[in-house]
Motif scaffolding. Structure first.
Motif, PDB file in Angstrom:
ATOM      1  N   ILE A  74      30.454  27.262  41.289  1.00  0.00           N
ATOM      2  CA  ILE A  74      29.701  28.518  41.449  1.00  0.00           C
ATOM      3  C   ILE A  74      29.741  29.002  42.902  1.00  0.00           C
ATOM      4  O   ILE A  74      30.025  30.166  43.178  1.00  0.00           O
ATOM      5  CB  ILE A  74      28.234  28.344  40.959  1.00  0.00           C
ATOM      6  N   LEU A  75      29.498  28.084  43.846  1.00  0.00           N
ATOM      7  CA  LEU A  75      29.456  28.498  45.251  1.00  0.00           C
ATOM      8  C   LEU A  75      30.829  28.974  45.736  1.00  0.00           C
ATOM      9  O   LEU A  75      30.926  29.917  46.516  1.00  0.00           O
ATOM     10  CB  LEU A  75      28.941  27.352  46.136  1.00  0.00           C
ATOM     11  N   ARG A  76      31.894  28.347  45.234  1.00  0.00           N
ATOM     12  CA  ARG A  76      33.241  28.753  45.627  1.00  0.00           C
ATOM     13  C   ARG A  76      33.533  30.170  45.121  1.00  0.00           C
ATOM     14  O   ARG A  76      34.103  30.995  45.824  1.00  0.00           O
ATOM     15  CB  ARG A  76      34.276  27.772  45.077  1.00  0.00           C
ATOM     16  N   LYS A  77      33.103  30.441  43.881  1.00  0.00           N
ATOM     17  CA  LYS A  77      33.321  31.786  43.319  1.00  0.00           C
ATOM     18  C   LYS A  77      32.550  32.835  44.118  1.00  0.00           C
ATOM     19  O   LYS A  77      33.055  33.927  44.376  1.00  0.00           O
ATOM     20  CB  LYS A  77      32.874  31.832  41.856  1.00  0.00           C
ATOM     21  N   LEU A  78      31.316  32.500  44.523  1.00  0.00           N
ATOM     22  CA  LEU A  78      30.501  33.441  45.290  1.00  0.00           C
ATOM     23  C   LEU A  78      31.123  33.702  46.662  1.00  0.00           C
ATOM     24  O   LEU A  78      31.122  34.826  47.154  1.00  0.00           O
ATOM     25  CB  LEU A  78      29.077  32.902  45.452  1.00  0.00           C
ATOM     26  N   LYS A  79      31.660  32.651  47.262  1.00  0.00           N
ATOM     27  CA  LYS A  79      32.281  32.761  48.580  1.00  0.00           C
ATOM     28  C   LYS A  79      33.500  33.683  48.490  1.00  0.00           C
ATOM     29  O   LYS A  79      33.718  34.544  49.340  1.00  0.00           O
ATOM     30  CB  LYS A  79      32.718  31.368  49.034  1.00  0.00           C
ATOM     31  N   LYS A  80      34.269  33.491  47.429  1.00  0.00           N
ATOM     32  CA  LYS A  80      35.473  34.287  47.220  1.00  0.00           C
ATOM     33  C   LYS A  80      35.087  35.761  47.004  1.00  0.00           C
ATOM     34  O   LYS A  80      35.704  36.661  47.571  1.00  0.00           O
ATOM     35  CB  LYS A  80      36.216  33.756  45.989  1.00  0.00           C
ATOM     36  N   ALA A  81      34.036  35.982  46.200  1.00  0.00           N
ATOM     37  CA  ALA A  81      33.590  37.355  45.918  1.00  0.00           C
ATOM     38  C   ALA A  81      33.142  38.048  47.199  1.00  0.00           C
ATOM     39  O   ALA A  81      33.365  39.241  47.390  1.00  0.00           O
ATOM     40  CB  ALA A  81      32.460  37.332  44.898  1.00  0.00           C
ATOM     41  N   LYS A  82      32.493  37.272  48.092  1.00  0.00           N
ATOM     42  CA  LYS A  82      32.036  37.835  49.369  1.00  0.00           C
ATOM     43  C   LYS A  82      33.218  38.278  50.220  1.00  0.00           C
ATOM     44  O   LYS A  82      33.182  39.308  50.861  1.00  0.00           O
ATOM     45  CB  LYS A  82      31.278  36.758  50.161  1.00  0.00           C
ATOM     46  N   LYS A  83      34.259  37.445  50.228  1.00  0.00           N
ATOM     47  CA  LYS A  83      35.445  37.747  51.028  1.00  0.00           C
ATOM     48  C   LYS A  83      36.110  39.026  50.540  1.00  0.00           C
ATOM     49  O   LYS A  83      36.616  39.824  51.315  1.00  0.00           O
ATOM     50  CB  LYS A  83      36.435  36.585  50.938  1.00  0.00           C
ATOM     51  N   LEU A  84      36.111  39.210  49.225  1.00  0.00           N
ATOM     52  CA  LEU A  84      36.753  40.386  48.641  1.00  0.00           C
ATOM     53  C   LEU A  84      35.927  41.640  48.874  1.00  0.00           C
ATOM     54  O   LEU A  84      36.440  42.745  48.799  1.00  0.00           O
ATOM     55  CB  LEU A  84      36.956  40.183  47.138  1.00  0.00           C
ATOM     56  N   GLY A  85      34.616  41.431  49.128  1.00  0.00           N
ATOM     57  CA  GLY A  85      33.724  42.574  49.312  1.00  0.00           C
ATOM     58  C   GLY A  85      33.306  43.133  47.973  1.00  0.00           C
ATOM     59  O   GLY A  85      33.741  42.633  46.923  1.00  0.00           O
ATOM     60  N   PRO A  86      32.443  44.145  47.992  1.00  0.00           N
ATOM     61  CA  PRO A  86      31.948  44.697  46.730  1.00  0.00           C
ATOM     62  C   PRO A  86      33.094  45.270  45.903  1.00  0.00           C
ATOM     63  O   PRO A  86      33.942  45.989  46.436  1.00  0.00           O
ATOM     64  CB  PRO A  86      30.992  45.814  47.172  1.00  0.00           C
ATOM     65  N   GLN A  87      33.115  44.911  44.642  1.00  0.00           N
ATOM     66  CA  GLN A  87      34.163  45.395  43.750  1.00  0.00           C
ATOM     67  C   GLN A  87      33.612  46.538  42.919  1.00  0.00           C
ATOM     68  O   GLN A  87      32.445  46.562  42.568  1.00  0.00           O
ATOM     69  CB  GLN A  87      34.605  44.277  42.804  1.00  0.00           C
ATOM     70  N   PRO A  88      34.460  47.505  42.570  1.00  0.00           N
ATOM     71  CA  PRO A  88      34.004  48.556  41.656  1.00  0.00           C
ATOM     72  C   PRO A  88      33.586  47.917  40.332  1.00  0.00           C
ATOM     73  O   PRO A  88      34.245  46.988  39.862  1.00  0.00           O
ATOM     74  CB  PRO A  88      35.223  49.449  41.457  1.00  0.00           C
ATOM     75  N   ALA A  89      32.459  48.396  39.799  1.00  0.00           N
ATOM     76  CA  ALA A  89      31.904  47.783  38.595  1.00  0.00           C
ATOM     77  C   ALA A  89      32.908  47.736  37.451  1.00  0.00           C
ATOM     78  O   ALA A  89      32.931  46.813  36.661  1.00  0.00           O
ATOM     79  CB  ALA A  89      30.656  48.537  38.177  1.00  0.00           C
ATOM     80  N   MET A  90      33.773  48.740  37.366  1.00  0.00           N
ATOM     81  CA  MET A  90      34.703  48.821  36.249  1.00  0.00           C
ATOM     82  C   MET A  90      35.834  47.802  36.365  1.00  0.00           C
ATOM     83  O   MET A  90      36.537  47.538  35.412  1.00  0.00           O
ATOM     84  CB  MET A  90      35.333  50.222  36.182  1.00  0.00           C
ATOM     85  N   ALA A  91      35.996  47.230  37.562  1.00  0.00           N
ATOM     86  CA  ALA A  91      37.129  46.325  37.764  1.00  0.00           C
ATOM     87  C   ALA A  91      36.899  44.966  37.117  1.00  0.00           C
ATOM     88  O   ALA A  91      37.808  44.177  36.998  1.00  0.00           O
ATOM     89  CB  ALA A  91      37.369  46.146  39.260  1.00  0.00           C
ATOM     90  N   ARG A  92      35.624  44.732  36.705  1.00  0.00           N
ATOM     91  CA  ARG A  92      35.343  43.412  36.115  1.00  0.00           C
ATOM     92  C   ARG A  92      35.824  43.359  34.667  1.00  0.00           C
ATOM     93  O   ARG A  92      35.642  44.314  33.927  1.00  0.00           O
ATOM     94  CB  ARG A  92      33.852  43.112  36.195  1.00  0.00           C
ATOM     95  N   PRO A  93      36.449  42.230  34.306  1.00  0.00           N
ATOM     96  CA  PRO A  93      36.971  42.150  32.955  1.00  0.00           C
ATOM     97  C   PRO A  93      35.854  42.141  31.917  1.00  0.00           C
ATOM     98  O   PRO A  93      34.780  41.704  32.211  1.00  0.00           O
ATOM     99  CB  PRO A  93      37.717  40.818  32.927  1.00  0.00           C
TER     100      PRO A  93
END
Ligand code: NI
Length: 177
Positions: free
Chosen positions: A158-177
């Motif tokens: 979980i923490l690794r996924k959160l860290k990765k998401a932070k690096k990518l910055g906010p994603q457009p809501a529609m981009a999520r599968p």
């Protein structure tokens, strides 16, 4: 009232031990008001001081269902006086760990003493969702996140996924599968 910024894990500010307040005065009430506004806007059912970068032992929660009237609880300096031997397992989430949920085992009932919004000392015995939420938020005041109750493997995923998401910055809501 003002909406505050919620800190996302992993972040050292979520690992601090918060300090007791001397009393629930106007300054603490302002923090409680701002935290409630932030929590309702998220939306969430609980929020603790360190999640908004405040090192005071203050938390707010409201476990009322959406179709019920709001029933906010403002808590300062909570002390867990007693926990039941009986435990329960609930799925937990956290505004500081967005989009992640996991089952956490905790005591099913707790008795907690705290200062309320009016600076009165109160004691409540909680069960069910209130007991879970109170324990989750009190954990935050001691730098503990719900993932700290999981296995190291689950926590790191979980923490690794959160860290990765932070690096990518906010994603457009529609981009999520
Ligand atoms: Ni939380």
């Amino acid at each position: 009232m003002a909406k505050l910024c919620v800190i996302i894990a992993p972040d050292p500010r979520l690992k601090i031990t918060a300090r007791p307040v001397a009393a629930v005065d106007d300054a603490v009430r302002r923090l409680m008001d701002d935290m409630l506004e932030t929590m309702y806007a998220a939306p969430g059912i609980g929020l603790a001081g360190p999640q908004v970068g405040d090192a005071r032992r203050v938390l707010v929660l409201d476990i009322a269902h959406r179709d019920e009237a709001p029933s906010p609880l403002c808590v300062a300096n909570p002390e867990i006086l007693w926990v039941s031997e009986e435990t329960s397992v609930d799925e937990e989430g956290c505004l500081s760990l967005p989009d992640h949920y996991a089952e956490v085992e905790r005591p099913a009932r707790v008795r907690v003493r705290f200062l309320d919004y009016q600076n009165e000392t109160r004691e409540i015995e909680a069960a069910g969702a209130l007991a879970t939420c109170l324990q989750h938020e009190i954990d935050h005041l001691d730098g503990t996140l719900f993932v700290d109750h999981l296995s190291l493997l689950k926590r790191n995923i979980i923490l690794r996924k959160l860290k990765k998401a932070k690096k990518l910055g906010p994603q457009p809501a529609m981009a999520r599968p």
